[in-house]
Design a protein around this motif. Structure first.
Motif, mmCIF file in Angstrom:
data_model
loop_
_atom_site.group_PDB
_atom_site.id
_atom_site.type_symbol
_atom_site.label_atom_id
_atom_site.label_comp_id
_atom_site.label_asym_id
_atom_site.label_seq_id
_atom_site.Cartn_x
_atom_site.Cartn_y
_atom_site.Cartn_z
ATOM 1 N N ASN A 51 49.278 -22.283 -15.872
ATOM 2 C CA ASN A 51 49.409 -22.772 -14.496
ATOM 3 C C ASN A 51 48.077 -23.244 -13.934
ATOM 4 O OD1 ASN A 51 52.278 -22.423 -13.451
ATOM 5 N ND2 ASN A 51 51.903 -20.392 -14.298
ATOM 6 N N GLY A 52 47.306 -23.915 -14.760
ATOM 7 C CA GLY A 52 46.100 -24.538 -14.233
ATOM 8 C C GLY A 52 44.849 -23.679 -14.279
ATOM 9 N N GLY A 53 44.836 -22.634 -15.084
ATOM 10 C CA GLY A 53 43.613 -21.847 -15.274
ATOM 11 C C GLY A 53 43.091 -21.258 -13.978
ATOM 12 N N ALA A 54 41.844 -21.616 -13.649
ATOM 13 C CA ALA A 54 41.205 -21.030 -12.472
ATOM 14 C C ALA A 54 41.962 -21.340 -11.192
ATOM 15 C CB ALA A 54 39.766 -21.512 -12.379
ATOM 16 N N PHE A 56 45.081 -21.140 -10.816
ATOM 17 C CA PHE A 56 46.024 -20.035 -10.698
ATOM 18 C C PHE A 56 45.319 -18.786 -10.173
ATOM 19 C CE2 PHE A 56 48.359 -16.360 -12.301
ATOM 20 C CZ PHE A 56 49.666 -16.663 -11.945
ATOM 21 N N LEU A 57 44.094 -18.569 -10.628
ATOM 22 C CA LEU A 57 43.357 -17.386 -10.170
ATOM 23 C C LEU A 57 43.152 -17.421 -8.658
ATOM 24 C CD1 LEU A 57 40.580 -16.671 -12.830
ATOM 25 C CD2 LEU A 57 43.022 -16.241 -12.903
ATOM 26 N N VAL A 58 42.840 -18.612 -8.153
ATOM 27 C CA VAL A 58 42.620 -18.739 -6.711
ATOM 28 C C VAL A 58 43.914 -18.395 -5.954
ATOM 29 C CG1 VAL A 58 42.103 -20.363 -4.846
ATOM 30 C CG2 VAL A 58 40.809 -20.472 -6.996
ATOM 31 N N VAL A 59 45.017 -19.013 -6.377
ATOM 32 C CA VAL A 59 46.295 -18.759 -5.713
ATOM 33 C C VAL A 59 46.676 -17.287 -5.867
ATOM 34 C CG1 VAL A 59 48.738 -19.385 -5.627
ATOM 35 C CG2 VAL A 59 47.023 -21.119 -6.115
ATOM 36 N N ASN A 60 46.361 -16.727 -7.025
ATOM 37 C CA ASN A 60 46.673 -15.320 -7.283
ATOM 38 C C ASN A 60 45.951 -14.382 -6.311
ATOM 39 O OD1 ASN A 60 45.585 -12.733 -8.969
ATOM 40 N ND2 ASN A 60 47.747 -13.146 -9.360
ATOM 41 N N VAL A 61 44.659 -14.620 -6.128
ATOM 42 C CA VAL A 61 43.902 -13.753 -5.212
ATOM 43 C C VAL A 61 44.502 -13.826 -3.817
ATOM 44 C CG1 VAL A 61 41.715 -13.452 -4.015
ATOM 45 C CG2 VAL A 61 41.729 -13.850 -6.448
ATOM 46 N N VAL A 62 44.822 -15.045 -3.394
ATOM 47 C CA VAL A 62 45.387 -15.221 -2.059
ATOM 48 C C VAL A 62 46.746 -14.509 -1.964
ATOM 49 C CG1 VAL A 62 46.225 -16.930 -0.400
ATOM 50 C CG2 VAL A 62 44.137 -17.377 -1.721
ATOM 51 N N ALA A 63 47.573 -14.659 -2.991
ATOM 52 C CA ALA A 63 48.900 -14.030 -2.969
ATOM 53 C C ALA A 63 48.807 -12.509 -3.002
ATOM 54 C CB ALA A 63 49.748 -14.540 -4.140
ATOM 55 N N VAL A 64 47.836 -11.992 -3.740
ATOM 56 C CA VAL A 64 47.645 -10.539 -3.789
ATOM 57 C C VAL A 64 47.322 -10.010 -2.397
ATOM 58 C CG1 VAL A 64 46.029 -8.747 -4.538
ATOM 59 C CG2 VAL A 64 47.000 -10.305 -6.217
ATOM 60 N N ALA A 65 46.377 -10.694 -1.730
ATOM 61 C CA ALA A 65 45.934 -10.206 -0.426
ATOM 62 C C ALA A 65 46.987 -10.433 0.656
ATOM 63 C CB ALA A 65 44.622 -10.893 -0.042
ATOM 64 N N LEU A 66 47.626 -11.604 0.627
ATOM 65 C CA LEU A 66 48.516 -11.957 1.733
ATOM 66 C C LEU A 66 49.931 -11.415 1.564
ATOM 67 C CD1 LEU A 66 47.513 -15.613 2.679
ATOM 68 C CD2 LEU A 66 46.659 -13.436 3.542
ATOM 69 N N GLY A 205 36.904 -20.372 -24.636
ATOM 70 C CA GLY A 205 37.879 -19.478 -24.016
ATOM 71 C C GLY A 205 37.609 -19.295 -22.534
ATOM 72 N N TYR A 206 36.309 -19.118 -22.196
ATOM 73 C CA TYR A 206 35.980 -18.980 -20.775
ATOM 74 C C TYR A 206 36.331 -20.244 -20.007
ATOM 75 C CZ TYR A 206 33.405 -14.802 -22.168
ATOM 76 O OH TYR A 206 33.077 -13.578 -22.660
ATOM 77 N N ALA A 207 36.082 -21.380 -20.633
ATOM 78 C CA ALA A 207 36.373 -22.644 -19.958
ATOM 79 C C ALA A 207 37.874 -22.758 -19.682
ATOM 80 C CB ALA A 207 35.903 -23.816 -20.817
ATOM 81 N N TYR A 208 38.648 -22.388 -20.675
ATOM 82 C CA TYR A 208 40.103 -22.462 -20.559
ATOM 83 C C TYR A 208 40.610 -21.593 -19.418
ATOM 84 C CZ TYR A 208 44.902 -22.497 -22.497
ATOM 85 O OH TYR A 208 46.241 -22.649 -22.714
ATOM 86 N N PHE A 209 40.010 -20.422 -19.291
ATOM 87 C CA PHE A 209 40.480 -19.433 -18.317
ATOM 88 C C PHE A 209 39.849 -19.638 -16.943
ATOM 89 C CE2 PHE A 209 40.245 -14.826 -16.814
ATOM 90 C CZ PHE A 209 41.577 -14.767 -16.443
ATOM 91 N N ASP A 213 40.374 -26.329 -11.305
ATOM 92 C CA ASP A 213 40.905 -27.659 -11.063
ATOM 93 C C ASP A 213 41.714 -27.577 -9.773
ATOM 94 O OD1 ASP A 213 42.104 -30.088 -10.962
ATOM 95 O OD2 ASP A 213 43.211 -29.903 -12.845
ATOM 96 N N PHE A 214 41.002 -27.789 -8.653
ATOM 97 C CA PHE A 214 41.670 -27.557 -7.369
ATOM 98 C C PHE A 214 42.762 -28.582 -7.076
ATOM 99 C CE2 PHE A 214 37.874 -24.987 -7.000
ATOM 100 C CZ PHE A 214 38.401 -23.821 -6.472
ATOM 101 N N GLY A 215 42.589 -29.772 -7.645
ATOM 102 C CA GLY A 215 43.629 -30.782 -7.487
ATOM 103 C C GLY A 215 44.964 -30.275 -7.990
#
Ligand code: TRP
Length: 450
Positions: A51-54, A56-66, A205-209, A213-215
């Protein structure tokens, strides 16, 4: 709180002799133990990758908190206020509401069945690691391990350990076990991540994860957001009465907001840590992340291990971590129906736990013998039972408990945040969980909504 006595709350409901956590940290560890599981170790990094790597991480953090934290607090409020099992906790809202509690207990029982099948695979891989038995042919080894009478047998082994811990009770069983298990998971994972970082080629691997890609977020919001919310609910063990039951062993002086925040933060870090292990490892060995699903962790990781120096040792540590994480989740699942029968019958806890273990084993057999039945059990749980369960909790706390929920959350923190939380639960969380439920039911029924 002085106005507390006006409400028929905690102090009046406490049943003499009912168990409690011995310590605050014990409760937090048990809840973290439940939350941290296969969902973090494999599902999370994989979902991130697809789901877009990083992004997804951004959306995940927001979803966890909110969404995740406020929803977890709702389960805590129900459990601590009732000081009872999930069925009797919901019964506070009237007889019809008890059905919601039964649904939660059935959900937990349902999940523990096929979860034990995966747990059994992990037991087998752990035993096979010292000799590297799965190195020669990772795919066919997994196929043989996953389905059949061996799978039934290893699931039984996993369930026996689960039953023994639950039988020992809250303080001496679950609390003691998870207090050892959770720090062990964290330490070993940090070690594995550090080791993975030393492998040549791990950078890909780090790059992949981690490469953002905010777009991607903007372009894929309609599918990304429900996927992220669903992942958050699963990984935090919400919707099956777990946090309700665990909080029912908590006393009134404890600050639920602080405990909830700690649980959520640790669980999220473990997911990230898993990504920092899995991706460098796969890429360093030139293994493309495989297909989703429970098999991937076994096949592609085994492929990576076999080319590593000391791959056997790496395998032992890795599968030990996975096993401990899966066990501490399974005990939380078995505890839900166990708590119900312990509270409402005279049968001793060990007998209840053993009987439920036998029942769960019977229910596990179809999943162990047939991959498509396994898939069926999983999709009924994650797409129907869990979102329904959490939606009912939200409505219950939002409208049935109403102001009493505000008072309950206020215990232990002085009530600063409680009012805002309750309003927020009835608006944002209600809408988000309701939307997740609709999308999940639609996808279960094979209908495309988005
Ligand atoms: N949260 C666990 C994981 O991440 C799985 C789990 C345990 C769970 N108990 C649950 C999920 C209850 C939903 C409901 O692997």
């Amino acid at each position: 709180m002085s106005d507390r006595s006006l409400l028929p709350g905690w102090a009046h409901r406490r049943v003499a002799g009912r168990e409690q956590w011995a310590s605050r940290i014990g409760f937090v560890m048990a809840a973290v133990g439940s939350a941290v599981g296969l969902g973090n170790l494999w599902r999370f990094p994989y979902e991130a990758a697809t789901n877009g790597g990083a992004a997804f991480l951004v959306v995940n953090v927001v979803a966890v908190a909110l969404i995740g934290l406020p929803a977890m607090l709702a389960e805590f409020v129900v459990g601590r206020r009732a000081q009872r099992n999930v069925v009797d906790a919901f019964r506070e809202g009237g007889r019809a509401w008890a059905t919601a509690g039964v649904l939660a207990a059935v959900t937990a029982f349902w999940i523990v069945s096929y979860y034990s099948v995966v747990g059994g695979w992990v037991v087998r891989y752990l035993f096979a690691s010292p000799t590297g038995a799965y190195f020669a042919a990772p795919s066919s080894y997994f196929e043989a391990a996953a389905v059949g009478f061996d799978a039934v047998g290893y699931a039984a082994v996993f369930l026996v350990v689960t039953v023994v811990i639950v039988a020992m009770g809250i303080e001496r069983g679950i609390e003691l076990a998870t207090k050892v298990m959770v720090p062990a998971i964290l330490l070993l994972m940090v070690g594995l991540a550090a080791f993975a970082a030393t492998l040549p080629g791990s950078g890909a691997g780090y790059a992949y994860f981690l490469e953002p890609d905010f777009g991607y977020i903007v372009d894929n919001a309609a599918t990304l957001i429900p996927a992220a919310v669903g992942e958050v609910l699963f990984t935090l063990s919400l919707g099956a009465g777990i946090m309700i039951t665990y909080a029912s062993y908590v006393d009134e002086t404890e600050n639920l907001v602080a405990d909830g925040a700690a649980i959520v933060v640790v669980n999220t870090l473990v997911g990230y840590l898993a990504g920092l292990i899995v991706f460098p490892l796969l890429f360093a060995q030139g293994v493309e992340p495989g297909s989703a699903g429970p098999g991937a962790i076994f096949v592609s990781i085994a492929n990576a291990f076999r080319t590593l120096p000391a791959g056997e040792l790496f395998g032992v540590v890795f599968y030990f971590v996975v096993l401990v994480a899966a066990l501490s989740s399974a005990i939380s699942l078995l505890e839900i129906p166990t708590a119900y029968f312990v509270d409402t019958t005279d049968v001793e806890r060990p007998v209840v736990a053993a009987a439920l273990g036998v029942g769960a084993f019977a229910l596990a057999v179809p999943s162990a013998l047939d991959q498509s039945l396994f898939g069926f059990f999983d999709s009924v749980a994650s797409q129907v039972l869990l979102p329904t369960g959490l939606f009912l909790v939200t409505v219950f706390v939002g409208w049935v408990y109403g102001r009493e929920a505000v008072a309950e959350l206020g215990e232990g923190d002085g009530g600063t945040l409680s009012r805002a939380w309750h309003w927020y639960l009835r608006t944002v969380v209600f809408a988000a969980v309701g939307m997740t439920l609709l999308l999940s039911l639609a996808s279960f029924a094979g209908v495309e909504l988005l």
